[in-house]
Design a protein around this motif. Sequence first.
Motif, short mmCIF file in Angstrom:
data_model
loop_
_atom_site.label_atom_id
_atom_site.label_comp_id
_atom_site.label_asym_id
_atom_site.label_seq_id
_atom_site.Cartn_x
_atom_site.Cartn_y
_atom_site.Cartn_z
N LEU A 154 0.87 -1.29 0.05
CA LEU A 154 -0.15 0.05 0.13
C LEU A 154 0.78 1.25 -0.12
CD1 LEU A 154 -2.66 -1.17 2.65
CD2 LEU A 154 -2.83 -1.03 0.09
N SER A 155 1.89 1.36 -0.63
CA SER A 155 2.95 2.46 -0.72
C SER A 155 3.28 2.72 -2.39
CB SER A 155 4.02 1.98 -0.13
OG SER A 155 4.77 0.79 -0.65
N VAL A 156 4.09 3.76 -2.48
CA VAL A 156 4.66 4.13 -3.79
C VAL A 156 3.44 4.67 -4.77
CG1 VAL A 156 6.34 3.74 -5.61
CG2 VAL A 156 6.72 2.63 -3.50
N ASP A 157 3.10 3.49 -5.45
CA ASP A 157 1.91 3.92 -6.52
C ASP A 157 0.57 3.70 -6.10
OD1 ASP A 157 2.17 1.28 -6.74
OD2 ASP A 157 1.94 1.27 -9.01
N THR A 158 0.36 3.41 -4.97
CA THR A 158 -0.93 2.74 -4.31
C THR A 158 -1.51 3.65 -3.23
OG1 THR A 158 0.05 0.63 -4.83
CG2 THR A 158 -2.03 0.64 -3.43
N ASN A 159 -2.70 3.92 -3.18
CA ASN A 159 -3.42 4.40 -2.09
C ASN A 159 -3.25 3.61 -0.74
OD1 ASN A 159 -5.78 5.19 -0.26
ND2 ASN A 159 -6.36 6.27 -1.99
N PRO A 160 -3.01 4.29 0.20
CA PRO A 160 -2.73 3.55 1.68
C PRO A 160 -4.02 2.78 2.12
CG PRO A 160 -2.46 5.87 1.72
CD PRO A 160 -2.63 5.80 0.29
N ASP A 161 -4.90 2.75 1.82
CA ASP A 161 -6.27 2.47 2.28
C ASP A 161 -6.17 1.10 2.28
OD1 ASP A 161 -8.75 1.74 3.26
OD2 ASP A 161 -9.76 3.42 1.98
N PRO A 162 -6.15 0.14 3.33
CA PRO A 162 -6.14 -1.04 3.44
C PRO A 162 -7.54 -1.90 2.90
CG PRO A 162 -6.52 -0.44 5.81
CD PRO A 162 -6.34 0.90 4.76
N TYR A 163 -8.53 -1.19 2.63
CA TYR A 163 -9.63 -1.43 2.02
C TYR A 163 -9.40 -2.38 0.62
CZ TYR A 163 -14.33 -1.67 0.17
OH TYR A 163 -15.72 -1.85 -0.67
N LEU A 164 -8.20 -1.85 -0.05
CA LEU A 164 -8.00 -2.46 -1.16
C LEU A 164 -7.60 -3.83 -0.95
CD1 LEU A 164 -7.02 -2.13 -4.32
CD2 LEU A 164 -4.81 -1.47 -3.34
N HIS A 165 -6.95 -4.30 0.08
CA HIS A 165 -6.83 -5.60 0.33
C HIS A 165 -7.84 -6.30 0.50
CE1 HIS A 165 -2.13 -4.92 1.97
NE2 HIS A 165 -2.36 -4.64 0.58
N LYS A 166 -8.89 -5.87 1.23
CA LYS A 166 -10.05 -6.49 1.38
C LYS A 166 -10.74 -7.02 0.18
CE LYS A 166 -14.90 -5.97 3.30
NZ LYS A 166 -15.72 -4.99 4.22
N MET A 167 -10.84 -6.04 -0.70
CA MET A 167 -11.36 -6.41 -2.03
C MET A 167 -10.56 -7.39 -3.14
SD MET A 167 -14.05 -4.96 -2.16
CE MET A 167 -14.28 -5.49 -3.57
N ILE A 168 -9.29 -7.26 -2.83
CA ILE A 168 -8.58 -8.20 -3.58
C ILE A 168 -8.70 -9.53 -3.05
CG2 ILE A 168 -5.92 -9.10 -3.79
CD1 ILE A 168 -5.02 -6.10 -3.99
N GLU A 169 -8.86 -9.58 -1.75
CA GLU A 169 -9.28 -11.05 -1.03
C GLU A 169 -10.55 -11.34 -1.40
OE1 GLU A 169 -8.40 -10.73 3.15
OE2 GLU A 169 -6.46 -9.81 2.95
N SER A 170 -11.45 -10.79 -1.84
CA SER A 170 -12.68 -11.08 -2.22
C SER A 170 -12.84 -11.40 -3.58
CB SER A 170 -13.72 -9.92 -2.01
OG SER A 170 -13.85 -8.87 -2.87
N ALA A 171 -11.80 -11.07 -4.40
CA ALA A 171 -11.68 -11.52 -5.73
C ALA A 171 -11.10 -12.86 -6.04
CB ALA A 171 -10.98 -10.38 -6.72
N ASP A 172 -11.01 -13.00 -7.18
CA ASP A 172 -10.33 -14.47 -7.76
C ASP A 172 -8.96 -14.17 -8.31
OD1 ASP A 172 -12.83 -16.27 -7.63
OD2 ASP A 172 -13.33 -14.58 -8.95
#
Length: 227
Positions: free
Chosen positions: A49-67
């Motif tokens: 969640l750094s460099v070119d990425t928004n630091p919001d951990p919600y992104l990880h939640k969404m990735i884990e819900s995907a395939d």
Amino acid sequence: MVVWGLGFPDRGYNIRDIGIERLVDFLKNDPQYGGCSVMLGVPTYFRDLSVDTNPDPYLHKMIESADIVMPWMVQRFTPLVHMFDVGRYEEQVKADLAWCADRHVDYAPCVSPGFSWYNMHHHGKADNAMIYPLNQIPRQKGRFYWNEISGAVEAKAKMLYVAMFDEMDEGTAILKCSNHPPAGVKLCDYEGMPTDHYLWLTGQAGKMLRGEIPFSKSIPTRTLAEK
């Protein structure tokens, strides 16, 4: 089904507010239209969640819900620095694969043949007066492309996302391209290689990924029968 663009800090929206959770759930679970595999396109450094990425951990939640997760790696690696930057690319892919395996999400590393914003931004000069060279990330007749491909395969990637088929404005196209653009027009040509060179290399990458030809870090060469 691909949902692209989550987690980039330059987007004018908050990913918590755009209904992405409902969309992914619909695509996967709707009784009539669901049953889809969902791939999310995210920034390169999504893990930290750094460099070119928004630091919001919600992104990880969404990735884990995907395939599947596909990090956009174009312009993040270059052949102009240490060992074509291939070592750093391969280590990135290995760490991403481990992170995704822990979360039971498949992973598609992104590979590209080169990059250039020369034509996209006013023939090399952007509005902010930055100058973009014609071959910003040079192709080197396919060596850069194959270095990323072989690096990802050696890191044990099971799939690849090729960027892109026809993206001429960013100099990443793999479609057939003339080495002789119209007079006065500056484009990223294929440096004298056959017009289908990158399509052929992509086919070889698929064969290597599937184990149909031996793994090789050296760029393959075509026989007369293949030309």
